[in-house]
Design a protein around this motif. Structure first.
Motif, PDB file in Angstrom:
ATOM      1  N   LEU A  52     -10.906   4.729  -1.879  1.00  0.00           N
ATOM      2  CA  LEU A  52     -11.062   4.096  -3.187  1.00  0.00           C
ATOM      3  C   LEU A  52     -12.487   4.239  -3.716  1.00  0.00           C
ATOM      4  N   PRO A  53     -12.657   4.341  -5.031  1.00  0.00           N
ATOM      5  CA  PRO A  53     -14.002   4.394  -5.615  1.00  0.00           C
ATOM      6  C   PRO A  53     -14.741   3.069  -5.407  1.00  0.00           C
ATOM      7  N   ASP A  54     -16.057   3.100  -5.583  1.00  0.00           N
ATOM      8  CA  ASP A  54     -16.851   1.878  -5.514  1.00  0.00           C
ATOM      9  C   ASP A  54     -16.449   0.919  -6.630  1.00  0.00           C
ATOM     10  N   LYS A  55     -16.744  -0.359  -6.413  1.00  0.00           N
ATOM     11  CA  LYS A  55     -16.544  -1.408  -7.423  1.00  0.00           C
ATOM     12  C   LYS A  55     -15.080  -1.591  -7.811  1.00  0.00           C
ATOM     13  N   THR A  56     -14.160  -1.214  -6.940  1.00  0.00           N
ATOM     14  CA  THR A  56     -12.744  -1.413  -7.248  1.00  0.00           C
ATOM     15  C   THR A  56     -12.105  -2.476  -6.361  1.00  0.00           C
ATOM     16  N   GLY A  59      -5.794  -0.441   6.496  1.00  0.00           N
ATOM     17  CA  GLY A  59      -4.862  -0.139   5.417  1.00  0.00           C
ATOM     18  C   GLY A  59      -5.503   0.537   4.227  1.00  0.00           C
ATOM     19  N   VAL A  60      -6.702   0.085   3.858  1.00  0.00           N
ATOM     20  CA  VAL A  60      -7.352   0.564   2.639  1.00  0.00           C
ATOM     21  C   VAL A  60      -8.153   1.843   2.868  1.00  0.00           C
ATOM     22  N   GLY A  61      -8.685   2.017   4.070  1.00  0.00           N
ATOM     23  CA  GLY A  61      -9.539   3.162   4.360  1.00  0.00           C
ATOM     24  C   GLY A  61      -8.985   4.503   3.924  1.00  0.00           C
ATOM     25  N   PRO A  62      -7.730   4.832   4.272  1.00  0.00           N
ATOM     26  CA  PRO A  62      -7.180   6.144   3.902  1.00  0.00           C
ATOM     27  C   PRO A  62      -7.043   6.367   2.398  1.00  0.00           C
ATOM     28  N   LEU A  63      -7.118   5.300   1.596  1.00  0.00           N
ATOM     29  CA  LEU A  63      -6.961   5.454   0.147  1.00  0.00           C
ATOM     30  C   LEU A  63      -8.198   6.052  -0.510  1.00  0.00           C
ATOM     31  N   LEU A  84       0.811  -1.215   0.000  1.00  0.00           N
ATOM     32  CA  LEU A  84       0.000   0.000   0.000  1.00  0.00           C
ATOM     33  C   LEU A  84       0.847   1.268   0.000  1.00  0.00           C
ATOM     34  N   SER A  85       2.108   1.153   0.351  1.00  0.00           N
ATOM     35  CA  SER A  85       2.989   2.328   0.329  1.00  0.00           C
ATOM     36  C   SER A  85       3.574   2.579  -1.054  1.00  0.00           C
ATOM     37  N   TRP A 135      -4.864   1.696  -8.713  1.00  0.00           N
ATOM     38  CA  TRP A 135      -6.035   1.124  -8.036  1.00  0.00           C
ATOM     39  C   TRP A 135      -7.127   2.177  -7.834  1.00  0.00           C
ATOM     40  N   GLY A 136      -6.726   3.366  -7.476  1.00  0.00           N
ATOM     41  CA  GLY A 136      -7.708   4.368  -7.095  1.00  0.00           C
ATOM     42  C   GLY A 136      -8.212   5.273  -8.189  1.00  0.00           C
ATOM     43  N   SER A 137      -7.535   5.296  -9.347  1.00  0.00           N
ATOM     44  CA  SER A 137      -7.915   6.328 -10.311  1.00  0.00           C
ATOM     45  C   SER A 137      -8.114   5.850 -11.738  1.00  0.00           C
ATOM     46  N   THR A 138      -7.954   4.559 -12.014  1.00  0.00           N
ATOM     47  CA  THR A 138      -8.021   4.124 -13.412  1.00  0.00           C
ATOM     48  C   THR A 138      -9.047   3.019 -13.656  1.00  0.00           C
ATOM     49  N   GLY A 139      -9.996   2.849 -12.750  1.00  0.00           N
ATOM     50  CA  GLY A 139     -11.034   1.853 -12.970  1.00  0.00           C
ATOM     51  C   GLY A 139     -10.572   0.422 -12.812  1.00  0.00           C
ATOM     52  N   LYS A 140      -9.509   0.209 -12.051  1.00  0.00           N
ATOM     53  CA  LYS A 140      -8.981  -1.136 -11.846  1.00  0.00           C
ATOM     54  C   LYS A 140      -9.732  -1.857 -10.728  1.00  0.00           C
TER      55      LYS A 140
END
Length: 407
Positions: free
Chosen positions: A164-168, A158-162, A113-114, A122-127
């Motif tokens: 992330l969009p839904d469905k990722t 770990g994931v919360g601070p990212l 995650l770092s 993961w967070g910005s390209t629809g992955k």
């Protein structure tokens, strides 16, 4: 509805029939690979940071395995125990410290995650990222529910601070307890159970598959879809054998498949739920995608441009979908032009998050109509703005860039 465990009186028959089925490898039509230019790509070790970064950029996302070590930290590792001498108990991941595991090259979840190359994609390209929770070997005597709850807490942390969009993101496990514990823990990331159930013990993958055969033979896709839907799950992860090959005829009820009436029954059973299968032979990759089936693939070689039927291999049908212009370009081109065309398309086509609302709606409505999704087209369109629906097929990198050992 509860998915039945196998009845003892049928186990011998089931085991014999299905052992034969799963000991037979896929034939040449499924395993051949045509490579235009092998290049210099070296496949990184499975579940390593380089493998996961490559996989999430090259395909629609990645699947990887996590365990909680003896220090209570999440590590990215598939097997129950590390190689070496000595008893299993002392080599189990859950018995070893983080420092011991890192000295053996095991990556921690926090280290992954770092890595901004991974998290940015993961967070910005629809992955899509599928985090598979591995259950400890019984020799550790760790309670499954408590273990799952602890892992859920660490994933959230770990994931919360990212943000992330839904469905990722989806979290999966072979444990039949995953949905129940997720609800009791108020875990908000979607979860799914992997089928058939693979036990958390046994040294050899092939033996594990044989032991799983009674459960495989007693379950069907329609039953799974109905049960999972009642539990609030949005996707199903399953062995390819449920929908391809003669093994799909072994289970109870009506048979589903990826063509004809079998495909129609599959869609009617799913009603828009996502479906992820493994393994994913290159020879039937197009058939699976056309059927609306997401696949967990070991074919992550960026220099592999051509599938067995001679058509182009495009590795991002969901996160960077081809438009009609590019489909026509590939169809009208020679095989030796595919490499240059793929590189050009990769740099010029918009990714999912860059598509217009109209284009997203077009893709989702087309898939929804073909796959008999529940709900209205307006509902599908509105949901597409939140993220790519689970019913849209993806190519996911197995353990990042494909497995490099074991089962």
């Amino acid at each position: 509805m509860v998915i039945p465990e196998p009845r003892p009186c049928r186990e011998v028959i089931i085991l014999a029939a299905n052992t034969i089925a799963l000991l037979i490898p896929y034939g040449p039509a499924f395993s051949r690979e045509f490579v235009v230019d092998l290049g210099a790509w070296e496949q990184p070790a499975e579940n390593s940071v380089p493998a996961l970064v490559h996989g999430i950029k090259f395909s629609d996302g990645v699947e990887f395995d996590i365990r909680m070590d003896g220090d209570g930290e999440l590590v990215v590792y598939h097997d129950e125990f590390v190689p070496g001498e000595g008893g299993i108990a002392e080599r189990c991941i859950e018995s070893l410290s983080t420092s011991e595991l890192k000295s053996k090259g095991v990556v921690t979840f926090d280290e992954l995650l770092s890595n901004s190359n991974f998290t940015d994609a993961w967070g910005s390209t629809g992955k899509t990222v599928d985090i598979e929770i591995k259950i400890p070997h019984p020799v550790t005597k760790i309670d499954t529910d408590q273990y799952l709850e602890s892992v859920f807490d660490l994933i959230n942390e770990g994931v919360g601070p990212l943000d992330l969009p839904d469905k990722t993101t989806i979290v999966s496990s072979f444990s039949p307890r995953i949905s129940t514990v997720a609800k009791s823990s108020s875990f908000e990331i979607p979860v799914t159970r992997l089928m058939p159930r693979i036990r958390s013990w046994g040294r050899y993958w092939r033996i594990k598959r044989i032991v799983a055969m009674p459960h495989f033979a007693m379950t069907s896709v329609p039953t799974m879809a109905s049960s999972f839907r009642e539990e609030g799950m949005e996707s199903i992860g399953m062995a390819l054998d449920y929908i391809v090959g003669w093994t799909r005829f072994v289970g109870p009820g009506k048979t589903v498949g990826i063509r004809g009436k079998g495909l129609r029954r599959l869609h009617k059973s799913l009603r828009g739920m996502g479906i992820f299968v493994w393994p994913a032979p290159l020879g039937i990759e197009d058939d699976l995608i056309d059927a609306g089936v997401s696949l967990v693939s070991d074919n992550m070689n960026p220099d592999l441009f051509v599938k067995p039927d001679g058509s182009v291999r495009w590795p991002r049908p969901a996160s960077q979908p081809l438009d009609d212009e590019w489909r026509d370009a590939f169809t009208s081109s020679d095989v030796d032009e595919y490499g240059d065309l793929i590189r050009e398309a990769s740099s010029s086509l918009p990714e999912w998050n860059e598509l217009s609302s109209e284009r997203k709606s077009e893709i989702v409505v087309q898939r929804g109509r073909r796959s008999f999704w529940q709900g209205s087209e307006e509902k599908w369109k509105s949901e597409s703005e939140l993220g790519l629906p689970w019913g849209c097929p993806r190519i996911i990198g197995h353990r990042g860039s494909g497995k490099t050992h074991g089962g």
